[in-house]
Design a protein around this motif. Structure first.
Motif, PDB file in Angstrom:
ATOM      1  N   PHE A  34       0.815  -1.211   0.000  1.00 33.29           N
ATOM      2  CA  PHE A  34       0.000   0.000   0.000  1.00 33.29           C
ATOM      3  C   PHE A  34       0.852   1.267   0.000  1.00 33.29           C
ATOM      4  CE2 PHE A  34      -3.077  -2.818   2.506  1.00 33.29           C
ATOM      5  CZ  PHE A  34      -3.714  -3.240   1.345  1.00 33.29           C
ATOM      6  N   ALA A  35       2.111   1.133  -0.447  1.00 37.21           N
ATOM      7  CA  ALA A  35       3.006   2.291  -0.422  1.00 37.21           C
ATOM      8  C   ALA A  35       2.548   3.367  -1.398  1.00 37.21           C
ATOM      9  CB  ALA A  35       4.438   1.860  -0.745  1.00 37.21           C
ATOM     10  N   GLY A  36       2.104   2.936  -2.571  1.00 37.78           N
ATOM     11  CA  GLY A  36       1.678   3.914  -3.570  1.00 37.78           C
ATOM     12  C   GLY A  36       2.850   4.691  -4.127  1.00 37.78           C
ATOM     13  N   VAL A  37       2.593   5.909  -4.531  1.00 43.18           N
ATOM     14  CA  VAL A  37       3.622   6.748  -5.129  1.00 43.18           C
ATOM     15  C   VAL A  37       3.986   7.867  -4.159  1.00 43.18           C
ATOM     16  CG1 VAL A  37       1.886   8.189  -6.295  1.00 43.18           C
ATOM     17  CG2 VAL A  37       4.245   8.136  -7.149  1.00 43.18           C
ATOM     18  N   ASP A  38       5.281   8.128  -4.048  1.00 42.99           N
ATOM     19  CA  ASP A  38       5.746   9.228  -3.208  1.00 42.99           C
ATOM     20  C   ASP A  38       5.368  10.552  -3.880  1.00 42.99           C
ATOM     21  OD1 ASP A  38       6.941  10.660  -1.241  1.00 42.99           O
ATOM     22  OD2 ASP A  38       8.956   9.838  -1.521  1.00 42.99           O
ATOM     23  N   TYR A  39       5.474  11.628  -3.134  1.00 43.50           N
ATOM     24  CA  TYR A  39       5.175  12.935  -3.713  1.00 43.50           C
ATOM     25  C   TYR A  39       6.114  13.214  -4.881  1.00 43.50           C
ATOM     26  CZ  TYR A  39       2.259  13.805   0.348  1.00 43.50           C
ATOM     27  OH  TYR A  39       1.283  13.715   1.315  1.00 43.50           O
ATOM     28  N   ASP A 130      -1.700   1.592   9.521  1.00 37.73           N
ATOM     29  CA  ASP A 130      -1.587   1.806   8.070  1.00 37.73           C
ATOM     30  C   ASP A 130      -2.642   1.004   7.311  1.00 37.73           C
ATOM     31  OD1 ASP A 130       0.511   3.558   8.310  1.00 37.73           O
ATOM     32  OD2 ASP A 130       2.069   2.064   7.955  1.00 37.73           O
ATOM     33  N   ILE A 131      -2.805  -0.263   7.688  1.00 37.58           N
ATOM     34  CA  ILE A 131      -3.801  -1.109   7.025  1.00 37.58           C
ATOM     35  C   ILE A 131      -5.210  -0.596   7.322  1.00 37.58           C
ATOM     36  CG2 ILE A 131      -4.817  -3.421   6.941  1.00 37.58           C
ATOM     37  CD1 ILE A 131      -2.024  -4.549   7.456  1.00 37.58           C
ATOM     38  N   GLY A 132      -5.451  -0.229   8.586  1.00 38.46           N
ATOM     39  CA  GLY A 132      -6.761   0.297   8.958  1.00 38.46           C
ATOM     40  C   GLY A 132      -7.101   1.570   8.216  1.00 38.46           C
ATOM     41  N   LEU A 133      -6.110   2.430   8.050  1.00 38.70           N
ATOM     42  CA  LEU A 133      -6.332   3.685   7.329  1.00 38.70           C
ATOM     43  C   LEU A 133      -6.626   3.417   5.862  1.00 38.70           C
ATOM     44  CD1 LEU A 133      -6.413   6.692   7.897  1.00 38.70           C
ATOM     45  CD2 LEU A 133      -3.964   6.811   7.363  1.00 38.70           C
ATOM     46  N   PHE A 134      -5.943   2.433   5.296  1.00 38.09           N
ATOM     47  CA  PHE A 134      -6.210   2.091   3.898  1.00 38.09           C
ATOM     48  C   PHE A 134      -7.634   1.566   3.749  1.00 38.09           C
ATOM     49  CE2 PHE A 134      -6.281  -0.229  -0.024  1.00 38.09           C
ATOM     50  CZ  PHE A 134      -5.471   0.510  -0.865  1.00 38.09           C
ATOM     51  N   TYR A 135      -8.056   0.717   4.674  1.00 38.44           N
ATOM     52  CA  TYR A 135      -9.427   0.186   4.637  1.00 38.44           C
ATOM     53  C   TYR A 135     -10.452   1.314   4.665  1.00 38.44           C
ATOM     54  CZ  TYR A 135      -8.742  -4.891   5.186  1.00 38.44           C
ATOM     55  OH  TYR A 135      -8.441  -6.225   4.977  1.00 38.44           O
ATOM     56  N   SER A 140     -14.416   4.947   1.975  1.00 38.00           N
ATOM     57  CA  SER A 140     -14.910   6.264   1.568  1.00 38.00           C
ATOM     58  C   SER A 140     -14.961   6.393   0.050  1.00 38.00           C
ATOM     59  CB  SER A 140     -14.025   7.373   2.152  1.00 38.00           C
ATOM     60  OG  SER A 140     -14.447   8.642   1.696  1.00 38.00           O
ATOM     61  N   ILE A 141     -13.951   5.859  -0.609  1.00 36.91           N
ATOM     62  CA  ILE A 141     -13.899   5.934  -2.071  1.00 36.91           C
ATOM     63  C   ILE A 141     -15.069   5.171  -2.698  1.00 36.91           C
ATOM     64  CG2 ILE A 141     -12.595   5.138  -4.086  1.00 36.91           C
ATOM     65  CD1 ILE A 141     -10.045   5.874  -2.467  1.00 36.91           C
ATOM     66  N   VAL A 142     -15.369   3.969  -2.182  1.00 36.76           N
ATOM     67  CA  VAL A 142     -16.474   3.205  -2.763  1.00 36.76           C
ATOM     68  C   VAL A 142     -17.826   3.812  -2.383  1.00 36.76           C
ATOM     69  CG1 VAL A 142     -15.166   1.060  -2.908  1.00 36.76           C
ATOM     70  CG2 VAL A 142     -16.572   1.505  -0.891  1.00 36.76           C
ATOM     71  N   LEU A 143     -17.866   4.598  -1.300  1.00 38.48           N
ATOM     72  CA  LEU A 143     -19.099   5.325  -0.996  1.00 38.48           C
ATOM     73  C   LEU A 143     -19.363   6.388  -2.060  1.00 38.48           C
ATOM     74  CD1 LEU A 143     -19.030   5.798   2.908  1.00 38.48           C
ATOM     75  CD2 LEU A 143     -20.496   4.286   1.562  1.00 38.48           C
ATOM     76  N   TRP A 144     -18.296   7.044  -2.520  1.00 41.28           N
ATOM     77  CA  TRP A 144     -18.454   7.970  -3.659  1.00 41.28           C
ATOM     78  C   TRP A 144     -18.976   7.207  -4.871  1.00 41.28           C
ATOM     79  CZ3 TRP A 144     -19.167  12.609  -2.601  1.00 41.28           C
ATOM     80  CH2 TRP A 144     -18.357  13.354  -1.742  1.00 41.28           C
ATOM     81  N   GLN A 145     -18.424   6.042  -5.090  1.00 40.05           N
ATOM     82  CA  GLN A 145     -18.857   5.220  -6.218  1.00 40.05           C
ATOM     83  C   GLN A 145     -20.352   4.888  -6.099  1.00 40.05           C
ATOM     84  OE1 GLN A 145     -16.786   1.500  -6.490  1.00 40.05           O
ATOM     85  NE2 GLN A 145     -17.566   1.013  -8.524  1.00 40.05           N
ATOM     86  N   SER A 146     -20.794   4.549  -4.897  1.00 36.93           N
ATOM     87  CA  SER A 146     -22.206   4.222  -4.681  1.00 36.93           C
ATOM     88  C   SER A 146     -23.097   5.432  -4.957  1.00 36.93           C
ATOM     89  CB  SER A 146     -22.418   3.740  -3.237  1.00 36.93           C
ATOM     90  OG  SER A 146     -21.840   2.478  -3.030  1.00 36.93           O
ATOM     91  N   ILE A 147     -22.680   6.587  -4.480  1.00 40.44           N
ATOM     92  CA  ILE A 147     -23.458   7.814  -4.701  1.00 40.44           C
ATOM     93  C   ILE A 147     -23.583   8.102  -6.188  1.00 40.44           C
ATOM     94  CG2 ILE A 147     -23.457  10.327  -4.397  1.00 40.44           C
ATOM     95  CD1 ILE A 147     -22.102   9.790  -1.641  1.00 40.44           C
ATOM     96  N   PHE A 188      -7.636  16.321   0.590  1.00 39.68           N
ATOM     97  CA  PHE A 188      -7.398  15.389  -0.522  1.00 39.68           C
ATOM     98  C   PHE A 188      -6.957  14.051   0.082  1.00 39.68           C
ATOM     99  CE2 PHE A 188      -6.407  19.738  -1.859  1.00 39.68           C
ATOM    100  CZ  PHE A 188      -7.378  19.895  -2.833  1.00 39.68           C
ATOM    101  N   TYR A 189      -7.889  13.417   0.769  1.00 37.93           N
ATOM    102  CA  TYR A 189      -7.579  12.359   1.727  1.00 37.93           C
ATOM    103  C   TYR A 189      -7.222  11.012   1.108  1.00 37.93           C
ATOM    104  CZ  TYR A 189     -12.403  10.959   0.828  1.00 37.93           C
ATOM    105  OH  TYR A 189     -13.558  10.575   0.215  1.00 37.93           O
ATOM    106  N   SER A 190      -7.352  10.851  -0.208  1.00 41.81           N
ATOM    107  CA  SER A 190      -6.907   9.584  -0.813  1.00 41.81           C
ATOM    108  C   SER A 190      -5.417   9.368  -0.577  1.00 41.81           C
ATOM    109  CB  SER A 190      -7.198   9.588  -2.314  1.00 41.81           C
ATOM    110  OG  SER A 190      -8.580   9.631  -2.559  1.00 41.81           O
ATOM    111  N   ASN A 191      -4.661  10.473  -0.415  1.00 44.49           N
ATOM    112  CA  ASN A 191      -3.230  10.378  -0.128  1.00 44.49           C
ATOM    113  C   ASN A 191      -2.960   9.666   1.197  1.00 44.49           C
ATOM    114  OD1 ASN A 191      -1.970  12.068  -2.360  1.00 44.49           O
ATOM    115  ND2 ASN A 191      -3.422  13.530  -1.531  1.00 44.49           N
ATOM    116  N   LEU A 192      -3.926   9.708   2.104  1.00 43.39           N
ATOM    117  CA  LEU A 192      -3.723   9.127   3.431  1.00 43.39           C
ATOM    118  C   LEU A 192      -3.705   7.602   3.401  1.00 43.39           C
ATOM    119  CD1 LEU A 192      -6.056  11.454   5.547  1.00 43.39           C
ATOM    120  CD2 LEU A 192      -3.656  11.786   4.901  1.00 43.39           C
TER     121      LEU A 192
END
Length: 237
Positions: A34-39, A130-135, A140-147, A188-192
């Motif tokens: 879940f590292a993703g991309v650095d700034y 870290d895992i909990g924050l990703f979950y 939240s992201i899939v809630l946007w998808q549902s909306i 811009f909380y997807s970064n978290l």
């Protein structure tokens, strides 16, 4: 797309993603999944990050729309309250998020074991947070998808949800490049969700959890309002 086909594509996508992470994220760490991309990182890491979120979003493709088409209409005809349908949607999304993220973690650990990869031990408290924050960010992201699926349809829902993630990630880069206030990353909380970014922020994980959970609560309220106002019967004709 039926459930079996969707899960099959997510399996294939996950295998490609894990292979890429193990091969390209150096040095190896158990957090790399879940590292993703650095700034302001490398282009390929941006692609892999969006790809990861894409797998999660695709796993939830159509999960909300089914409640406002045939199945959902039948439930409402049987006098099922809309609030109950909303609860079913939320519970479904929680289950889906747990399934796909847990699956990604398990496949990552399995590939790492087979490849003989060994990383430094990460403190249990940090790994869990870290895992909990990703979950919770993924939820939240899939809630946007549902909306978006309620307002538009599943295809537009995917496009708009991926657009939100892209905006968040590039906004995070802009903030970092211009020495902006790191607390703007809470907007811009997807970064978290990405450990490569959260490890560089001077924000406590507790604040991150509070903000994202608050956003989820607002989203669920918004989803309820949107669903109650939607004319499901005329939109299905």
């Amino acid at each position: 797309m039926n459930v079996a086909s969707k899960k099959r594509w997510c399996l294939v996508g996950t295998l490609f993603y894990i292979y890429y992470v193990i091969r390209n994220y150096i040095p190896f760490s158990y957090e790399n999944v879940f590292a993703g991309v650095d700034y302001n990182g490398q282009t390929l890491f941006y692609a892999s990050t969006l790809y990861l979120f894409g797998i999660i979003i695709f796993y939830g493709f159509g999960n909300t729309e089914k409640y406002i088409e045939g199945y959902g209409i039948l439930e409402l005809i049987r006098s099922v309250k809309r609030g109950l349908v909303i609860r079913k949607i939320i519970i479904d999304q929680i289950k889906n998020i747990f399934q796909i993220i847990t699956f990604i973690i398990v496949i990552f650990l399995l590939f790492a074991f087979l490849a003989g990869k060994k990383g430094e031990l990460v403190p249990a408290e940090k790994l869990i947070s870290d895992i909990g924050l990703f979950y919770i960010v993924a939820f939240s992201i899939v809630l946007w998808q549902s909306i978006f699926e309620i307002v538009f349809d599943s295809r537009i829902g995917i496009l708009l949800t991926m657009s939100i993630i892209g905006i968040h990630i590039y906004a995070g880069d802009f903030i970092a490049a211009h020495d902006g206030n790191t607390y703007l990353n809470l907007v811009f909380y997807s970064n978290l969700a990405l450990t490569a970014r959260t490890d560089r922020l001077s924000i406590s994980k507790s604040w991150m959890f509070v903000v994202v959970v608050s956003i989820c609560v607002i989203q669920m309220i918004l989803m309820n309002l949107v669903f109650r106002k939607k004319d499901i019967f005329s939109s299905s004709e």
